[in-house]
Write a protein that holds these residues in place. Structure first.
Motif, PDB file in Angstrom:
ATOM      1  N   THR A  94       7.030  -8.474 -16.701  1.00  0.00           N
ATOM      2  CA  THR A  94       6.620  -9.379 -14.985  1.00  0.00           C
ATOM      3  C   THR A  94       6.865  -8.131 -14.210  1.00  0.00           C
ATOM      4  O   THR A  94       6.219  -9.013 -13.176  1.00  0.00           O
ATOM      5  N   THR A  95       7.736  -7.406 -14.041  1.00  0.00           N
ATOM      6  CA  THR A  95       8.114  -6.309 -13.122  1.00  0.00           C
ATOM      7  C   THR A  95       7.177  -6.053 -12.992  1.00  0.00           C
ATOM      8  O   THR A  95       6.171  -5.962 -11.769  1.00  0.00           O
ATOM      9  N   LYS A  96       5.829  -5.122 -13.987  1.00  0.00           N
ATOM     10  CA  LYS A  96       4.267  -4.528 -13.185  1.00  0.00           C
ATOM     11  C   LYS A  96       3.784  -5.653 -12.702  1.00  0.00           C
ATOM     12  O   LYS A  96       3.167  -5.005 -12.445  1.00  0.00           O
ATOM     13  N   CYS A  97       3.178  -6.555 -13.398  1.00  0.00           N
ATOM     14  CA  CYS A  97       2.466  -7.862 -13.178  1.00  0.00           C
ATOM     15  C   CYS A  97       2.969  -8.071 -11.441  1.00  0.00           C
ATOM     16  O   CYS A  97       2.187  -7.211 -10.252  1.00  0.00           O
ATOM     17  N   ARG A  98       4.015  -8.326 -11.357  1.00  0.00           N
ATOM     18  CA  ARG A  98       4.956  -8.532  -9.719  1.00  0.00           C
ATOM     19  C   ARG A  98       4.486  -6.913  -8.756  1.00  0.00           C
ATOM     20  O   ARG A  98       4.057  -7.190  -7.686  1.00  0.00           O
ATOM     21  N   ALA A  99       4.860  -5.900  -9.208  1.00  0.00           N
ATOM     22  CA  ALA A  99       4.772  -4.915  -8.321  1.00  0.00           C
ATOM     23  C   ALA A  99       3.367  -4.615  -8.679  1.00  0.00           C
ATOM     24  O   ALA A  99       2.555  -4.164  -6.958  1.00  0.00           O
ATOM     25  N   ALA A 100       2.156  -4.699  -9.390  1.00  0.00           N
ATOM     26  CA  ALA A 100       1.248  -4.499  -9.199  1.00  0.00           C
ATOM     27  C   ALA A 100      -0.038  -6.282  -8.462  1.00  0.00           C
ATOM     28  O   ALA A 100      -0.502  -4.943  -7.321  1.00  0.00           O
ATOM     29  N   ALA A 101       0.572  -7.082  -7.894  1.00  0.00           N
ATOM     30  CA  ALA A 101      -0.086  -7.860  -7.159  1.00  0.00           C
ATOM     31  C   ALA A 101       0.397  -8.045  -5.674  1.00  0.00           C
ATOM     32  O   ALA A 101      -0.024  -7.916  -5.162  1.00  0.00           O
ATOM     33  N   ALA A 102       1.775  -6.949  -5.647  1.00  0.00           N
ATOM     34  CA  ALA A 102       2.341  -6.681  -4.116  1.00  0.00           C
ATOM     35  C   ALA A 102       1.028  -6.074  -3.946  1.00  0.00           C
ATOM     36  O   ALA A 102       1.087  -6.005  -2.255  1.00  0.00           O
ATOM     37  N   TRP A 103       1.431  -4.984  -4.744  1.00  0.00           N
ATOM     38  CA  TRP A 103       1.144  -3.428  -4.220  1.00  0.00           C
ATOM     39  C   TRP A 103      -0.582  -3.353  -3.733  1.00  0.00           C
ATOM     40  O   TRP A 103      -1.480  -3.273  -3.209  1.00  0.00           O
ATOM     41  N   VAL A 104      -1.583  -4.987  -4.598  1.00  0.00           N
ATOM     42  CA  VAL A 104      -3.042  -5.021  -3.991  1.00  0.00           C
ATOM     43  C   VAL A 104      -3.077  -6.130  -2.984  1.00  0.00           C
ATOM     44  O   VAL A 104      -4.265  -6.071  -2.071  1.00  0.00           O
ATOM     45  N   ARG A 105      -2.565  -6.899  -2.662  1.00  0.00           N
ATOM     46  CA  ARG A 105      -2.366  -7.542  -1.500  1.00  0.00           C
ATOM     47  C   ARG A 105      -2.247  -6.573   0.031  1.00  0.00           C
ATOM     48  O   ARG A 105      -2.066  -6.928   0.765  1.00  0.00           O
ATOM     49  N   ASP A 106      -1.087  -5.482  -0.389  1.00  0.00           N
ATOM     50  CA  ASP A 106      -0.483  -4.950   0.781  1.00  0.00           C
ATOM     51  C   ASP A 106      -1.534  -3.988   0.932  1.00  0.00           C
ATOM     52  O   ASP A 106      -2.258  -3.589   2.471  1.00  0.00           O
ATOM     53  N   ILE A 107      -2.941  -4.189   0.095  1.00  0.00           N
ATOM     54  CA  ILE A 107      -4.191  -3.433   0.009  1.00  0.00           C
ATOM     55  C   ILE A 107      -5.311  -3.795   0.809  1.00  0.00           C
ATOM     56  O   ILE A 107      -5.403  -4.029   1.913  1.00  0.00           O
ATOM     57  N   LEU A 108      -5.238  -5.534   0.143  1.00  0.00           N
ATOM     58  CA  LEU A 108      -6.468  -6.068   0.619  1.00  0.00           C
ATOM     59  C   LEU A 108      -5.767  -6.779   1.034  1.00  0.00           C
ATOM     60  O   LEU A 108      -7.411  -7.994   1.983  1.00  0.00           O
ATOM     61  N   MET A 109      -4.573  -6.875   1.718  1.00  0.00           N
ATOM     62  CA  MET A 109      -5.230  -8.175   2.350  1.00  0.00           C
ATOM     63  C   MET A 109      -3.661  -7.900   3.476  1.00  0.00           C
ATOM     64  O   MET A 109      -2.589  -8.555   4.462  1.00  0.00           O
ATOM     65  N   PRO A 110      -4.009  -6.416   4.330  1.00  0.00           N
ATOM     66  CA  PRO A 110      -3.326  -6.669   5.896  1.00  0.00           C
ATOM     67  C   PRO A 110      -3.220  -7.948   6.669  1.00  0.00           C
ATOM     68  O   PRO A 110      -4.448  -8.404   6.859  1.00  0.00           O
ATOM     69  N   VAL A 111      -1.954  -7.756   7.741  1.00  0.00           N
ATOM     70  CA  VAL A 111      -2.045  -8.045   8.540  1.00  0.00           C
ATOM     71  C   VAL A 111      -3.255  -8.402   9.744  1.00  0.00           C
ATOM     72  O   VAL A 111      -3.914  -9.046  10.242  1.00  0.00           O
ATOM     73  N   THR A 112      -3.514  -7.121  10.261  1.00  0.00           N
ATOM     74  CA  THR A 112      -4.486  -6.679  10.989  1.00  0.00           C
ATOM     75  C   THR A 112      -5.503  -6.080  11.325  1.00  0.00           C
ATOM     76  O   THR A 112      -6.165  -6.344  12.056  1.00  0.00           O
ATOM     77  N   GLU A 113      -6.062  -6.136   9.918  1.00  0.00           N
ATOM     78  CA  GLU A 113      -7.581  -5.255   9.316  1.00  0.00           C
ATOM     79  C   GLU A 113      -8.049  -6.398   7.912  1.00  0.00           C
ATOM     80  O   GLU A 113      -7.143  -7.332   8.113  1.00  0.00           O
TER      81      GLU A 113
END
Length: 754
Positions: A94-113
C-alpha cells in the motif's frame, strides 16, 4: 383520401405510397430483429470467449487488489487462523502504491503546466487557399521592388525567394494554429472530466497489471446559459468526455496484445435509467430498443453477476451491493473488426457497407437481447477508443505487471516475518509455567495466578519431591526477526524502483546524509519512474490528444485552429526535470544580472526568463506581457523624452543666466579697467603735488623741533659710517650734492622729471 358521405375512397397513388411505407417499416423491423439475433449472438459468443480467456487474469487482479488493501487470500487466511497466532498484514505494498501514485500525479498533473503540447511539423502542410494569397502577396511586393529599382529579377532567384518566404509564412501560421488548437483541447479536456478520469487511471496504473481510460465519447450534457438579467436557463450541448474503465471490466480477445490489434475488445458497462433516457434520440442509438430495455429492466435492473464480483465489491468497499436491489443495467460494449459480408448478414444497412469484402471497425452495445447501438468507427486510423498502459509491460502480452506483483514475494516474506515477530514477542513477554498436577491440592486452581499467591501442594510418590510449580523465560528472537524484516523492506525499493527517500523516509544513510548525495540518489530514482511514465505518454496521452486533435480537424468550423502538428508528450522528458530546470533558471537569472549580458538578451529575454520562474511560483500575473512591456516601454520613452526636454530647458535657462552674469562681469571689468586707466593717468600729478608740499614743509623753519636734527636717510648716525655709495653730508644741516640745482636737496627725485 376523399370522402363521399359515408363512403371513403383512396387513389392508387396513395395506396402505393402506403404500401411502400409499410414495406420500409417491415424491412426496418426485420433488419432490427436480424441485428439483435445475429449481431447480438456474435457479441455473446465473443463475450464467452474473452471471459474464459481472462480467468487467470481475474485471479491476478483480485490478488493485486487484496495486497493493495492489505487483505490475505481466503485460503491463506484460513491456514493462518488454523495455526493460531497473529494474522497481521504489513501494508508495505500500500505504501509503495500510494507513493508511486503521488509521484506520477506530481509529474503528469502539475498545477500550472500540461504534460503534452502541440508543435508544428518541420515542414507543415497548409491548404492551398492559404498558400495562394501568400504567394500572390510576395509576388506583388517583388514586382514593386523591381519597378522601383529598374532591374529585371532573375526568375530562379525569385522562385527560390518565394519558396523560402512561403515556407517561413507557413511555419508561422502553423505555430499560431498549434497554439490556438492547444488552448481549445485544454478547454475541452477540462470540461470533459479528464482530470477525474485520469486520477482513477493512475491508481489503477500502480495497482493492476494494466490500466484503461476510454474517450473521447461525445455525450449530451446539461449546462447553464445566462440570459438577460442573469436568468439561468438549462441547455444541452454535446461535449467530448473521458472516463476510467476498471481492469475488471475489460475483456480483450484471446489473441490481443494491445487494444487495437485484437479481433475485438469488450467493455462490461453499467447504465442507469437516467443515462439510458438521455440516449433516446441521440444519433446511432436505437430509440425503440432503448425503450424496450427500459420497459423490461427499468424497475428491477439487470445484473449479470460473475464469480469475481462478490469479492471485488467487498474489497472496493461495496459489499452492501449483495444485500440491495439492483438499480443498474449491465451492458456489453463491443469494439471489433468485421467483414462487410458479416455486417450485411447482421442486418446493417447496405448503404453503409461500400465493399462487402472490406474490413470495417464497428462499435455495438448489447443489453440483454437488445442491441441499442451500432456505429462504424469513423477514426481515419481505425483506432479504438480505449487507451492502455502498464507499470511494467510484458512484450507480446496484453497484460503487464503492477507494483503488487513486482514485490509479491517480498510482501509475503515481510508478512511471515511480522507474524513470527508478533508471536515471538507474545510468547517471550512473560514466563512460562510448568505445573505437576499430582502435587497440587485438589482445591488448588493452577490457572488462577496472582501476586503473593500461596500454593497448596502435597507429597507425591510418583513425581517425587520436584517442585509443583516451576517458571522459565522463553527466548526472544525479536532482534533477528527485525533484521530480516528490514532487509527485505529495503529489497522492496529495488524491486519497484521506488526508494523510501522519495516519499520522505528519513532513514536513508550513506550518500543520502548530504544534500548533494540525496540529489544524486533522487536523480537515479527518476530513471525508474521515468520509464513507467513513458508508457503512459505513449499508450494514453499521445493517443488521447491525437484523437481529439483529429476530431477537431474534421468537424470544427474554426479554421484558425487547423494546422499540421505533432503531439509532444512531456511527461517522461521535460516534466521530470522541471525542478532542476527551475533551479538552473534561477541561477541563470542571477548570472545574467549585469550590463554585458543584459545587452545580449535584452529586456524581452529578461522578461521571458522572469515569466518562466514566476510560473513555477504561481506568480505569473505579476510579470507583464509582451504587449504590456511595449506599452510600458513607450510610456517610459515618452517620460524620458519629457525629462530630456525639461533638462534641456533647465540647461538653456542656466546658460542664459550664466551669459547674463558673464556680460555683467565683463561690464564690471570694463568699468574697473576704465577706473584703473583714469587712476593711472591722475596719479603722477597727484604725486608731484604731494612731494612739493612735503618739500615745502621741509624748507620751512623748524625752531625748537629736535626731530629736524635727527639723522636723515642720507645722514650718518652717531658712531656709524655711512653706507658705500652715499655722499657724506656736511655737518650742521642738509647739504646738496655737487651739481644739484639750487633750492633742492641732493638725490631727491623730481616727480615726473628725468
Amino acid at each position: 383520401m376523399a370522402s363521399l358521405g359515408l363512403m371513403q375512397y383512396r387513389s392508387a397513388t396513395d395506396l402505393r405510397k402506403d404500401d411502400d411505407a409499410q414495406q420500409l417499416q417491415d424491412e426496418e423491423a426485420r433488419r432490427r430483429d436480424l441485428v439483435e439475433s445475429s449481431l447480438g449472438a456474435h457479441i455473446r459468443r465473443s463475450w464467452e470467449e474473452a471471459k474464459m480467456a481472462k480467468q487467470e487474469v481475474e485471479y491476478r487482479l483480485l490478488d493485486c487488489l487484496r495486497r493493495r488493501t492489505g487483505e490475505y487470500d481466503p485460503s491463506k487466511l484460513s491456514a493462518i487462523k488454523a495455526e493460531g497466532g497473529s494474522a497481521i498484514f504489513m501494508m508495505l505494498t500500500t505504501t509503495k502504491c500510494r507513493a508511486a501514485a503521488a509521484w506520477v500525479r506530481d509529474i503528469l498533473m502539475p498545477v500550472t503546466e500540461k504534460p503534452w503540447g502541440l508543435n508544428p511539423t518541420p515542414l507543415a502542410d497548409l491548404p492551398p487557399e492559404f498558400v495562394q494569397p501568400v504567394f500572390q502577396q510576395f509576388m506583388q511586393h517583388a514586382m514593386q521592388q523591381a519597378q522601383q529599382s529598374g532591374e529585371k529579377p532573375d526568375p530562379q532567384e525569385l522562385m527560390q525567394a518565394a519558396e523560402d518566404y512561403i515556407r517561413q509564412a507557413v511555419q508561422e501560421k502553423a505555430r499560431e494554429a498549434a497554439k490556438r488548437h492547444e488552448e481549445l483541447i485544454d478547454d475541452q479536456m477540462a470540461e470533459g472530466e479528464w482530470d477525474e478520469a485520469f486520477e482513477g487511471f493512475i491508481d489503477d496504473f500502480v495497482t493492476y497489471p494494466a490500466a484503461f481510460i476510454r474517450g473521447h465519447n461525445l455525450r449530451r450534457v446539461s449546462t447553464l446559459a445566462w440570459m438577460e438579467g442573469w436568468k439561468a436557463v438549462k441547455t444541452q450541448e454535446i461535449r467530448p468526455q473521458w472516463y476510467r474503465v476498471s481492469p475488471f471490466d475489460i475483456y480483450p480477445s484471446p489473441d490481443a496484445a494491445n487494444v487495437d490489434d485484437g479481433a475485438y475488445i469488450i467493455e462490461r458497462a453499467r447504465f442507469t435509467r437516467a443515462h439510458l433516457n438521455k440516449l433516446i434520440g441521440v444519433p446511432s442509438y436505437n430509440t425503440e430498443a432503448i425503450r424496450e430495455v427500459l420497459s423490461e429492466h427499468g424497475q428491477s435492473g439487470l445484473r449479470d453477476w460473475l464469480w469475481s464480483d462478490g469479492e471485488r465489491a467487498t474489497l472496493e468497499g461495496r459489499g452492501h451491493e449483495w444485500l440491495t436491489r439492483g438499480q443498474t443495467i449491465d451492458a456489453l460494449i463491443y469494439c471489433g473488426g468485421a467483414q462487410g459480408t458479416s455486417l450485411l448478414q447482421w442486418g446493417i444497412n447496405p448503404d453503409e457497407v461500400e465493399d462487402p469484402l472490406a474490413e470495417y471497425e464497428v462499435e455495438a452495445t448489447l443489453i440483454g437481447q437488445h442491441v441499442i447501438r451500432v456505429k462504424f468507427n469513423r477514426d481515419p486510423l481505425e483506432r479504438r477508443p480505449y487507451h492502455k498502459a502498464s507499470f511494467q509491460p510484458v512484450p507480446g502480452s496484453f497484460w503487464g505487471a503492477g507494483i503488487p506483483e513486482l514485490m509479491s514475494d517480498i510482501q509475503d516474506v515481510c508478512n511471515a516475518t511480522a507474524r513470527s515477530l508478533i508471536n515471538n514477542l507474545a510468547i517471550s513477554s512473560g514466563p512460562q509455567v510448568e505445573v505437576v498436577w499430582e502435587r497440587l491440592d485438589p482445591t488448588e486452581d493452577a490457572e488462577d495466578m496472582y501476586p503473593w499467591k500461596i500454593w497448596r501442594t502435597k507429597d507425591s510418590h510418583v513425581a517425587g519431591n520436584n517442585p509443583a510449580v516451576r517458571f522459565f523465560q522463553p527466548d526472544s528472537n525479536a532482534a533477528e526477526l527485525l533484521a530480516v524484516y528490514e532487509k527485505f523492506e529495503i529489497r522492496a525499493d529495488d524491486a519497484t524502483n521506488i526508494p523510501r527517500y522519495t516519499y520522505g523516509n528519513e532513514r536513508v544513510g550513506g550518500a543520502g546524509n548530504t544534500a548533494s548525495g540525496l540529489s544524486m540518489l533522487m536523480e537515479s530514482a527518476n530513471k525508474g519512474i521515468k520509464d513507467a511514465i513513458r508508457h503512459i505518454d505513449r499508450g494514453v496521452i499521445r493517443r488521447v490528444i491525437e484523437a481529439l486533435w483529429l476530431h477537431n480537424m474534421q468537424y470544427s468550423e474554426d479554421n484558425s485552429i487547423k494546422g499540421d502538428v505533432n503531439v509532444i508528450p512531456r511527461g517522461s522528458s521535460a516534466m521530470l526535470i522541471r525542478e532542476q530546470t527551475h533551479q538552473m533558471r534561477s541561477t541563470f537569472l542571477q548570472m545574467t544580472n549585469n550590463p554585458t549580458d543584459m545587452g545580449i538578451i535584452g529586456q524581452e529575454g529578461r522578461r521571458k526568463l522572469l515569466e518562466s520562474i514566476a510560473e513555477k511560483l504561481d506568480l505569473a500575473s505579476i510579470i507583464p506581457t509582451e504587449e504590456e512591456m511595449e506599452q510600458n516601454s513607450a510610456a517610459q520613452n515618452e517620460a524620458g523624452q519629457a525629462m530630456q526636454q525639461l533638462e534641456q530647458a533647465i540647461k538653456q535657462a542656466e546658460a542664459q543666466d550664466k551669459a547674463a552674469k558673464a556680460e555683467k562681469t565683463m561690464a564690471e571689468v570694463a568699468e574697473t579697467q576704465a577706473d584703473t586707466e583714469r587712476t593711472q593717468a591722475l596719479t603722477p600729478l597727484d604725486a608731484r603735488k604731494l612731494l612739493a608740499e612735503i618739500y615745502k614743509m621741509m624748507q620751512e623753519p623748524t625752531n625748537g623741533r629736535a626731530g629736524l636734527e635727527s639723522a636723515g636717510p642720507n645722514q650718518q648716525l652717531a658712531g656709524r659710517q655711512a653706507p658705500t655709495g652715499y655722499p657724506r653730508p656736511a655737518t650742521g644741516g642738509l647739504q646738496g650734492q655737487v651739481g644739484a640745482p639750487a633750492g633742492r636737496p641732493a638725490n631727491f627725485p623730481i616727480p615726473g622729471g628725468r
